[in-house]
Design a protein around this motif. Structure first.
Motif, PDB file in Angstrom:
ATOM      1  N   GLU A  23       0.951  -1.195  -0.037  1.00  0.00           N
ATOM      2  CA  GLU A  23      -0.075   0.072  -0.028  1.00  0.00           C
ATOM      3  C   GLU A  23       0.850   1.146   0.090  1.00  0.00           C
ATOM      4  OE1 GLU A  23      -3.235   0.419   2.720  1.00  0.00           O
ATOM      5  OE2 GLU A  23      -4.215  -1.560   2.108  1.00  0.00           O
ATOM      6  N   SER A  24       2.076   1.314   0.875  1.00  0.00           N
ATOM      7  CA  SER A  24       2.834   2.379   0.810  1.00  0.00           C
ATOM      8  C   SER A  24       3.485   2.583  -0.712  1.00  0.00           C
ATOM      9  CB  SER A  24       3.897   2.243   1.953  1.00  0.00           C
ATOM     10  OG  SER A  24       3.133   2.107   3.288  1.00  0.00           O
ATOM     11  N   LEU A  25       3.807   1.666  -1.260  1.00  0.00           N
ATOM     12  CA  LEU A  25       4.722   1.565  -2.629  1.00  0.00           C
ATOM     13  C   LEU A  25       3.616   2.307  -3.416  1.00  0.00           C
ATOM     14  CD1 LEU A  25       7.080   0.861  -4.257  1.00  0.00           C
ATOM     15  CD2 LEU A  25       5.855  -1.361  -4.615  1.00  0.00           C
ATOM     16  N   VAL A 141      10.636   2.579   1.045  1.00  0.00           N
ATOM     17  CA  VAL A 141       9.506   1.757   1.370  1.00  0.00           C
ATOM     18  C   VAL A 141       9.735   0.105   1.641  1.00  0.00           C
ATOM     19  CG1 VAL A 141       7.111   1.184   0.554  1.00  0.00           C
ATOM     20  CG2 VAL A 141       7.992   3.348   0.407  1.00  0.00           C
ATOM     21  N   LEU A 142      10.455  -0.281   0.392  1.00  0.00           N
ATOM     22  CA  LEU A 142      10.642  -1.948   0.536  1.00  0.00           C
ATOM     23  C   LEU A 142      11.843  -2.299   1.175  1.00  0.00           C
ATOM     24  CD1 LEU A 142      10.186  -2.317  -3.494  1.00  0.00           C
ATOM     25  CD2 LEU A 142       8.581  -2.889  -1.738  1.00  0.00           C
ATOM     26  N   GLU A 143      12.677  -1.596   1.470  1.00  0.00           N
ATOM     27  CA  GLU A 143      13.906  -1.971   2.279  1.00  0.00           C
ATOM     28  C   GLU A 143      14.468  -3.432   2.055  1.00  0.00           C
ATOM     29  OE1 GLU A 143      13.346  -1.914   6.550  1.00  0.00           O
ATOM     30  OE2 GLU A 143      13.083   0.202   6.333  1.00  0.00           O
ATOM     31  N   PRO A 144      14.888  -3.759   0.703  1.00  0.00           N
ATOM     32  CA  PRO A 144      15.258  -4.843  -0.013  1.00  0.00           C
ATOM     33  C   PRO A 144      16.740  -5.336   0.516  1.00  0.00           C
ATOM     34  CG  PRO A 144      15.707  -3.243  -1.578  1.00  0.00           C
ATOM     35  CD  PRO A 144      15.080  -2.361  -0.340  1.00  0.00           C
ATOM     36  N   ARG A 145      16.812  -6.703   0.323  1.00  0.00           N
ATOM     37  CA  ARG A 145      18.271  -7.072   0.940  1.00  0.00           C
ATOM     38  C   ARG A 145      19.162  -6.549  -0.297  1.00  0.00           C
ATOM     39  NH1 ARG A 145      20.486 -10.316   4.362  1.00  0.00           N
ATOM     40  NH2 ARG A 145      21.937 -11.919   3.822  1.00  0.00           N
TER      41      ARG A 145
END
Length: 244
Positions: A23-25, A141-145
């Motif tokens: 939703e934030s994305l 927003v996603l904080e990916p690895r």
């Protein structure tokens, strides 16, 4: 798809994004689209749990629900100047298996980011800036690895695996990069912050989003700006032999 047609970025995770994260994305994309409240819907193409293909125009909340349950999904985010596609496939093979490494891929056509024909260079340069700002904010927003991207199809070296590249704290340098906090600390925060790249943004979680060159320029072994950034960071320039 020709190599020069699109820019693709992949965000890879330890676990799939939550509904709140989606939703934030999607709200972020609507913010950049400039859509009115009455137009705040996204087009979504998806395959449900029974492998039935469906197309819908739905609210952020509904699209986020679909993204959490669909086998595959493509969301079209209207950016005003063009569509940006976001998606994944649980049933896909090779990039990587979604169940082992959840991911989202972002795809944008390069034409609105190229040299102008009907508008000013200043307008196009502003669009290029907004494009990488959006990618940076999506990284927050996603904080990916790990996140990586380039002009053309996503590609890695012949001897590389996505799982190994995700796991390392010193991944190779692509045109677009999301370094998690451990990577930034391993390389050196000040070294990353001072990289001679076109765009560098520190993320709220301590990671960094870095665009080496101004879109839609490419990185390759003959591109001096890319070599300069890779040498500065002490990481290799990405090999792009095996496409996904």
């Amino acid at each position: 798809m020709e190599d020069y047609d699109t820019i693709q970025i992949a965000y890879l995770f330890d676990r799939e994004p939550s509904r709140d994260t989606y939703e934030s994305l999607f709200e972020l994309f609507l913010e950049y689209s400039g859509a009115d409240e009455d137009q705040s819907k996204l087009d979504v193409i998806y395959t449900d749990e029974e492998n039935t293909s469906k197309t819908s125009s739905a609210s952020v909340s509904k699209v986020s629900q679909i993204a959490r349950s669909a086998n595959s999904v493509t969301v079209k985010a209207p950016m005003g100047w063009d569509d940006l596609s976001i998606g994944f496939s649980r049933d896909g093979a090779g990039f990587p298996a979604y169940e082992s490494t959840p991911y989202l891929t972002f795809t944008a056509w390069i034409y609105p980011l190229k040299d102008p024909t009907r508008e000013t260079l200043e307008q196009v340069k502003l669009r290029r800036r907004e494009f990488v700002e959006l990618l940076g904010r999506a990284s927050d927003v996603l904080e990916p690895r790990w996140g990586f991207g380039r002009r053309g199809g996503l590609a890695i070296g012949e001897d590389d695996t996505i799982d190994d590249l995700v796991a390392t704290t010193t991944p190779p340098l692509y045109e677009y990069n999301v370094f998690r906090p451990e990577t930034v600390e391993t390389i050196g925060r000040e070294r990353v912050r001072s990289a001679p790249a076109w765009y560098v943004e520190e993320l709220d979680n301590g990671g960094v989003f870095l665009s080496v060159r101004e879109p839609p320029k490419q990185c390759h072994y003959a591109a001096e700006p890319c070599l300069e950034v890779a040498d500065h960071l002490g990481v290799p320039l990405a090999k792009t032999e095996r496409y996904h």
